[in-house]
Write an enzyme that holds these catalytic residues in place. Structure first.
Site, PDB file in Angstrom:
ATOM      1  N   ASP A 193      -6.421   5.265   2.801  1.00  0.00           N
ATOM      2  CA  ASP A 193      -6.330   3.849   2.212  1.00  0.00           C
ATOM      3  C   ASP A 193      -7.805   3.319   2.421  1.00  0.00           C
ATOM      4  O   ASP A 193      -8.605   3.543   3.325  1.00  0.00           O
ATOM      5  CB  ASP A 193      -5.541   2.986   2.955  1.00  0.00           C
ATOM      6  CG  ASP A 193      -4.970   1.827   2.220  1.00  0.00           C
ATOM      7  OD1 ASP A 193      -3.956   1.729   1.557  1.00  0.00           O
ATOM      8  OD2 ASP A 193      -5.976   0.817   2.476  1.00  0.00           O
TER       9      ASP A 193
ATOM     10  N   HIS B  62       0.787  -1.138  -0.130  1.00  0.00           N
ATOM     11  CA  HIS B  62      -0.084  -0.114   0.114  1.00  0.00           C
ATOM     12  C   HIS B  62       0.872   1.320   0.017  1.00  0.00           C
ATOM     13  O   HIS B  62       0.593   2.242  -0.619  1.00  0.00           O
ATOM     14  CB  HIS B  62      -0.936   0.044   1.220  1.00  0.00           C
ATOM     15  CG  HIS B  62      -2.092  -1.077   1.259  1.00  0.00           C
ATOM     16  ND1 HIS B  62      -3.446  -0.975   1.194  1.00  0.00           N
ATOM     17  CD2 HIS B  62      -2.001  -2.422   1.189  1.00  0.00           C
ATOM     18  CE1 HIS B  62      -3.890  -1.914   0.890  1.00  0.00           C
ATOM     19  NE2 HIS B  62      -2.940  -2.936   0.981  1.00  0.00           N
TER      20      HIS B  62
END
Ligand code: UDP
Length: 483
Positions: free
Chosen positions: A133, A22
């Site tokens: 996120d 990520h």
């Protein structure tokens, strides 16, 4: 940068989940936005800031006028019930002494500790938008308080987002007799075949299942989704997603191609466990398309008996290879017979730890990629024009595999049928490894796959160039949030 207000410099705040898969694309995204004139700020924790600082310094050295910075948030692990220093998923996946299922859930939950700090920061700095996120569902509400639009970053592509949506809506897994009976995913373009043991969207009851419902709800309340993909890769699924699944979506990838020179490509994520130049020199000595690169990403860790099968499969295949091994610190079983590495030295390189993946994938000697189908790896493989052997381990990787094998037709599967956690003592045999590696590298069908893969790489390149689909979608994004 085009903006409805020429005086205004767009300020984008990024908040990645603390895992390499990520953080790496988020860093690329922040670099991309700043290279298009925006100010990028990445929020992270103290230990993770050290991971990001080096590549940011490299980028700033190359582009002294561009604006990109880090904002550090507290993450008091011990107070939150986590071990000291547990600021990244890497902490509990590379240390198999800890119960990684329990730790993963605890870690996910602990991140809501950031909410108050985020509210304060947004109130103070008022960025034009926050790209947070997917695993931070509380970020939508925190941003709302300061009227900052919150965008979601999933880190995966349109295909898997659509597959997950269709499975949630139609629950086809409840209509089959067994967990290994194949079914077609209803409504999803392409008549994609999958089994229950490969999906991840069937569970609404477990703690994790409930958390994923929160994730979905926060996304519906957000201002839209930013996707690391390009239209030409998955046009039907991009259209489907924009029509039925998300309020708004912008595709701006492949993000990895923002890294142009050797240093930028070498400095993504961890420090490589080998000398990058040595590795490239080794590749230079090999013929075009003759090396297979094998990596299972930044999280997966195999049992040693699986590693042994891979080693023997590679040896039997007779091909050149670079294999990245994340060793299991707990498993004492021997996986590499004495002398094998020495014997294979001419045609095989084993990297224990971290590889400079993008540099290896892009080298002309690399001719195939055995991948766990993590989205970043998959897209990096696409951008490098490589046919693949698909070997999904968990998460949404089986969906990604179906994109490669059933839609793009640039890969062959190794024969993984279910998530590794459910495999117990089952492993993929050396024979399967050998067969898949050979199949992807040589033969008429291999050539056809390679041609298709090279075409996709050209499309990927064109997508990010001026006038390309990702370039244009990024323009739209910049215009919208600058005003
Ligand atoms: N990566 C790397 N070297 C390694 C392992 C991983 O550079 O030895 C990078 C890889 O290029 C990709 C990311 O780490 O950008 C892994 O993300 P992915 O989505 O493929 O898988 P995950 O690690 O999240 O399972």
């Amino acid at each position: 940068m085009s903006s409805s207000n020429p005086q205004h410099k767009l300020h984008v705040m990024f908040f990645p989940f603390m895992a390499y898969g990520h953080m790496i694309p988020t860093l690329d995204m922040a670099k991309l936005l700043s290279s298009r004139g925006a100010k990028s700020t990445i929020i992270t924790t103290p230990l993770n800031s050290r991971i990001l600082q080096k590549p940011i310094d490299v980028f700033k050295n190359l582009n002294p006028n561009l604006d990109i910075d880090i904002e550090i948030f507290d993450f008091p692990c011990v107070e939150l019930g986590l071990p000291e220093g547990c600021e990244n998923v890497d902490f509990f996946t590379s240390n198999t002494n800890v119960d990684s299922n329990y730790m993963a859930f605890k870690f996910f939950m602990s991140t809501s500790f950031f909410k108050d700090q985020l509210e304060v920061l947004l109130k103070k700095t008022r960025p034009d938008c926050l790209i947070a996120d997917m695993f931070f569902p509380w970020a939508t509400e925190a941003a709302e308080k300061s009227h900052v639009p919150r965008l979601v970053f999933h880190g995966t592509g349109y295909f898997s987002l659509c597959a997950g949506y269709c499975i949630k809506m139609h629950k086809p897994q409840n209509k089959v007799a067994s967990s290994c009976e194949p079914f077609v995913i209803p409504e999803l373009p392409g008549d994609i075949v999958i089994t229950q043991e490969q999906i991840i969207d069937g569970d609404n009851e477990s703690e994790m299942g409930k958390f994923m419902i929160d994730v979905r709800e926060s996304e519906l309340k957000s201002s839209g989704v930013v996707v690391n993909s390009f239209y030409e890769l998955e046009p039907d699924h991009a259209d489907f997603y924009k029509r039925f699944v998300a309020k708004r979506a912008w595709h701006i990838g492949p993000l990895s191609v923002i890294n142009r020179g050797f240093e930028e490509k070498a400095e993504r994520g961890k420090k490589a466990s080998i000398d990058e130049a040595e590795c490239l020199k080794w590749l230079d000595s090999k013929e075009q398309d003759s090396v297979i690169y094998i990596s299972f990403g930044s999280v997966a860790c195999f049992k040693n008996k699986q590693l042994r099968e891979i080693a023997l499969g590679l040896e039997a295949s007779g091909t050149n290879f670079i294999w990245v091994v994340r060793e299991n610190t707990d498993d004492k079983e021997e996986w590499l017979q004495e002398g094998v590495e020495e014997r294979l030295k001419e045609r095989g390189m084993i990297i224990r730890g971290w590889a400079p993946q993008v540099l290896i994938l892009e080298h002309q000697a690399t001719g195939g990629f055995v991948t766990h189908c993590g989205w970043n790896s998959l897209l990096e493989g696409v951008a490098a024009g490589l046919p693949m052997v698909t070997w999904p381990i968990g998460a949404e990787q089986f969906y990604n595999e179906k994109l490669v094998t059933q839609v793009l037709r640039t890969g062959v599967n190794v024969g993984a049928t279910k998530h590794v956690k459910a495999m117990e003592d089952d492993i993929i045999s050396r024979e399967k490894v050998e067969k898949a590696v050979r199949e992807v590298l040589v033969g008429v069908e291999a050539e056809e796959r390679r041609k298709r893969a090279k075409k996709l790489a050209e499309m990927a390149k064109a997508a990010v160039e001026e006038g390309g689909s990702s370039f244009n979608d990024l323009n739209n994004f910049i215009k919208e949030f600058s005003s």
